[in-house]
Write a protein that holds these residues in place. Sequence first.
Motif, PDB file in Angstrom:
ATOM      1  N   ILE A 156       0.803  -1.136   0.216  1.00  0.00           N
ATOM      2  CA  ILE A 156       0.001  -0.058  -0.008  1.00  0.00           C
ATOM      3  C   ILE A 156       0.806   0.976   0.044  1.00  0.00           C
ATOM      4  CG2 ILE A 156      -1.759   1.420   1.413  1.00  0.00           C
ATOM      5  CD1 ILE A 156      -2.877  -1.427   2.219  1.00  0.00           C
ATOM      6  N   TYR A 157       2.150   1.125   0.555  1.00  0.00           N
ATOM      7  CA  TYR A 157       3.002   2.479   0.604  1.00  0.00           C
ATOM      8  C   TYR A 157       3.574   2.437  -0.571  1.00  0.00           C
ATOM      9  CZ  TYR A 157       6.649   4.984   2.042  1.00  0.00           C
ATOM     10  OH  TYR A 157       7.753   6.335   1.970  1.00  0.00           O
ATOM     11  N   ALA A 158       3.721   1.531  -1.391  1.00  0.00           N
ATOM     12  CA  ALA A 158       4.186   1.855  -2.887  1.00  0.00           C
ATOM     13  C   ALA A 158       3.213   2.305  -3.617  1.00  0.00           C
ATOM     14  CB  ALA A 158       4.563   0.298  -3.479  1.00  0.00           C
ATOM     15  N   VAL A 159       1.922   2.123  -3.492  1.00  0.00           N
ATOM     16  CA  VAL A 159       0.792   2.734  -4.492  1.00  0.00           C
ATOM     17  C   VAL A 159       0.742   4.226  -3.736  1.00  0.00           C
ATOM     18  CG1 VAL A 159      -1.478   2.767  -4.691  1.00  0.00           C
ATOM     19  CG2 VAL A 159      -0.479   0.698  -4.712  1.00  0.00           C
ATOM     20  N   TYR A 160       0.855   4.523  -2.621  1.00  0.00           N
ATOM     21  CA  TYR A 160       0.796   5.656  -2.006  1.00  0.00           C
ATOM     22  C   TYR A 160       1.912   6.588  -2.704  1.00  0.00           C
ATOM     23  CZ  TYR A 160       3.008   9.252   1.107  1.00  0.00           C
ATOM     24  OH  TYR A 160       3.556  10.353   1.705  1.00  0.00           O
ATOM     25  N   ASP A 161       3.130   6.203  -2.686  1.00  0.00           N
ATOM     26  CA  ASP A 161       4.313   6.891  -3.397  1.00  0.00           C
ATOM     27  C   ASP A 161       4.283   7.206  -4.735  1.00  0.00           C
ATOM     28  OD1 ASP A 161       6.487   8.181  -1.947  1.00  0.00           O
ATOM     29  OD2 ASP A 161       7.776   6.576  -2.842  1.00  0.00           O
ATOM     30  N   GLN A 162       3.265   6.544  -5.403  1.00  0.00           N
ATOM     31  CA  GLN A 162       3.391   6.721  -6.764  1.00  0.00           C
ATOM     32  C   GLN A 162       3.205   8.051  -7.328  1.00  0.00           C
ATOM     33  OE1 GLN A 162       0.617   3.695  -8.375  1.00  0.00           O
ATOM     34  NE2 GLN A 162       2.387   1.968  -8.329  1.00  0.00           N
ATOM     35  N   GLN A 163       1.901   8.712  -6.945  1.00  0.00           N
ATOM     36  CA  GLN A 163       1.485   9.968  -7.100  1.00  0.00           C
ATOM     37  C   GLN A 163       1.801  10.890  -6.161  1.00  0.00           C
ATOM     38  OE1 GLN A 163      -0.019  10.503  -9.970  1.00  0.00           O
ATOM     39  NE2 GLN A 163       0.352   8.422 -10.605  1.00  0.00           N
ATOM     40  N   PHE A 164       2.706  10.924  -5.121  1.00  0.00           N
ATOM     41  CA  PHE A 164       3.088  11.720  -4.275  1.00  0.00           C
ATOM     42  C   PHE A 164       3.538  12.925  -4.860  1.00  0.00           C
ATOM     43  CE2 PHE A 164       6.041  13.543  -1.174  1.00  0.00           C
ATOM     44  CZ  PHE A 164       5.089  13.821  -0.131  1.00  0.00           C
ATOM     45  N   PRO A 165       4.403  12.763  -5.953  1.00  0.00           N
ATOM     46  CA  PRO A 165       4.749  14.024  -6.485  1.00  0.00           C
ATOM     47  C   PRO A 165       3.708  14.878  -7.042  1.00  0.00           C
ATOM     48  CG  PRO A 165       6.296  12.163  -7.198  1.00  0.00           C
ATOM     49  CD  PRO A 165       5.024  11.624  -6.421  1.00  0.00           C
ATOM     50  N   VAL A 166       2.791  14.461  -7.555  1.00  0.00           N
ATOM     51  CA  VAL A 166       1.690  15.535  -7.861  1.00  0.00           C
ATOM     52  C   VAL A 166       1.098  16.095  -6.811  1.00  0.00           C
ATOM     53  CG1 VAL A 166      -0.546  15.292  -9.351  1.00  0.00           C
ATOM     54  CG2 VAL A 166       1.258  13.725  -9.988  1.00  0.00           C
ATOM     55  N   TYR A 167       0.841  15.308  -5.746  1.00  0.00           N
ATOM     56  CA  TYR A 167       0.198  15.802  -4.431  1.00  0.00           C
ATOM     57  C   TYR A 167       1.215  16.820  -3.844  1.00  0.00           C
ATOM     58  CZ  TYR A 167      -2.124  16.140   0.093  1.00  0.00           C
ATOM     59  OH  TYR A 167      -2.394  16.568   1.377  1.00  0.00           O
ATOM     60  N   PHE A 168       2.406  16.773  -3.944  1.00  0.00           N
ATOM     61  CA  PHE A 168       3.164  17.637  -3.308  1.00  0.00           C
ATOM     62  C   PHE A 168       3.279  18.860  -3.946  1.00  0.00           C
ATOM     63  CE2 PHE A 168       7.494  19.637  -3.229  1.00  0.00           C
ATOM     64  CZ  PHE A 168       7.565  19.707  -1.917  1.00  0.00           C
ATOM     65  N   SER A 169       3.396  18.755  -5.385  1.00  0.00           N
ATOM     66  CA  SER A 169       3.334  19.802  -6.264  1.00  0.00           C
ATOM     67  C   SER A 169       1.931  20.784  -6.292  1.00  0.00           C
ATOM     68  CB  SER A 169       3.389  19.697  -7.865  1.00  0.00           C
ATOM     69  OG  SER A 169       4.490  18.966  -7.941  1.00  0.00           O
ATOM     70  N   SER A 170       0.678  20.104  -5.655  1.00  0.00           N
ATOM     71  CA  SER A 170      -0.432  21.421  -5.564  1.00  0.00           C
ATOM     72  C   SER A 170      -0.212  21.965  -4.380  1.00  0.00           C
ATOM     73  CB  SER A 170      -1.374  20.065  -5.280  1.00  0.00           C
ATOM     74  OG  SER A 170      -1.413  19.200  -4.129  1.00  0.00           O
ATOM     75  N   PHE A 171       0.620  21.925  -3.652  1.00  0.00           N
ATOM     76  CA  PHE A 171       0.971  22.803  -2.192  1.00  0.00           C
ATOM     77  C   PHE A 171       1.652  23.931  -2.935  1.00  0.00           C
ATOM     78  CE2 PHE A 171       0.178  19.013   0.092  1.00  0.00           C
ATOM     79  CZ  PHE A 171      -0.306  19.550   1.162  1.00  0.00           C
ATOM     80  N   TYR A 172       1.793  24.214  -4.002  1.00  0.00           N
ATOM     81  CA  TYR A 172       2.538  25.596  -4.567  1.00  0.00           C
ATOM     82  C   TYR A 172       1.519  26.128  -5.763  1.00  0.00           C
ATOM     83  CZ  TYR A 172       7.024  23.913  -2.600  1.00  0.00           C
ATOM     84  OH  TYR A 172       7.952  23.631  -1.864  1.00  0.00           O
ATOM     85  N   PRO A 173       1.376  27.327  -5.702  1.00  0.00           N
ATOM     86  CA  PRO A 173       0.455  27.992  -6.643  1.00  0.00           C
ATOM     87  C   PRO A 173       0.759  27.557  -8.023  1.00  0.00           C
ATOM     88  CG  PRO A 173       1.332  29.812  -4.995  1.00  0.00           C
ATOM     89  CD  PRO A 173       2.237  28.210  -4.717  1.00  0.00           C
ATOM     90  N   ASN A 174       2.350  27.510  -8.438  1.00  0.00           N
ATOM     91  CA  ASN A 174       2.666  27.237  -9.799  1.00  0.00           C
ATOM     92  C   ASN A 174       3.233  26.056  -9.650  1.00  0.00           C
ATOM     93  OD1 ASN A 174       3.809  27.172 -12.232  1.00  0.00           O
ATOM     94  ND2 ASN A 174       5.041  29.109 -11.916  1.00  0.00           N
TER      95      ASN A 174
END
Length: 257
Positions: free
Chosen positions: A66-84
């Motif tokens: 499950i952790y591997a699935v969580y880590d797949q799209q983590f960069p997308v989620y991290f980028s959403s914290f930035y306006p750009n």
Amino acid sequence: MFYMSTASGIIFLLILFRMDLGKYCDSTSRTAKAFANPLRVKDFWVLMTLPRFWAFGLFMTGVCGIYAVYDQQFPVYFSSFYPNPEDGIRAYGYLNSSQVFVEALCMLFAPWLVSRIGAKNGLILTGTIMFVRILGSGVAVDVWVIASCKMLHALEVPILLVSAFKYIAGNFDSRLSSTIYLVGFQAAQSLTAMFLAPVAGYGYDHIGFSSVYVLMAGVVGVCLLISCLTLRSESSRTPCSTVPDHAPSPPATTAVV
């Protein structure tokens, strides 16, 4: 980066080519004994009937998979914290580079830690870090919180690798170690990711990353509690051989007074 990866792979192949494994294969070594007692098909079936194999597989599936699935799209989620989004991707690149560097440093101390707390406790500690990271990502509202969750990856991976190999070596026949690693470790994570990734992607689109991460953390927490009860500790384990040892026992000696 691709050129550096290629060069590193070539250097690694050259090192392997020049290694002399003969000195590790004397007649009294575990490797020599393993070749003297080849595996049979029934040995693999015996492995599949062992509860401790399925307990290890449950940990790798319910926690690491499950952790591997969580880590797949983590960069997308991290980028959403930035306006750009471009700034978020750039920041994630810097953060990921820092995490890899710290991970390499932690790898130096992971064997020392696992040798003192034991393989089972090392796995439980790794699962706890994964649970904290997933749940923290789900409730994070600031960039520094989500960045801290990312940096926990540097602590978790070295402990997981050392603990997994140590647990396999201490609880199963050494001749089956590669099979257990491939089936109980790699295959379990890959199958979990294959079936769970579409479900997670659907959840990302309909209820959002945060809600899906909280649900993932709940599943990981339940599997972690079960693993606390089913994984075997070194202090209470029986002999680690999975199949009978066919090697002849050494002759008895008579003490001379």
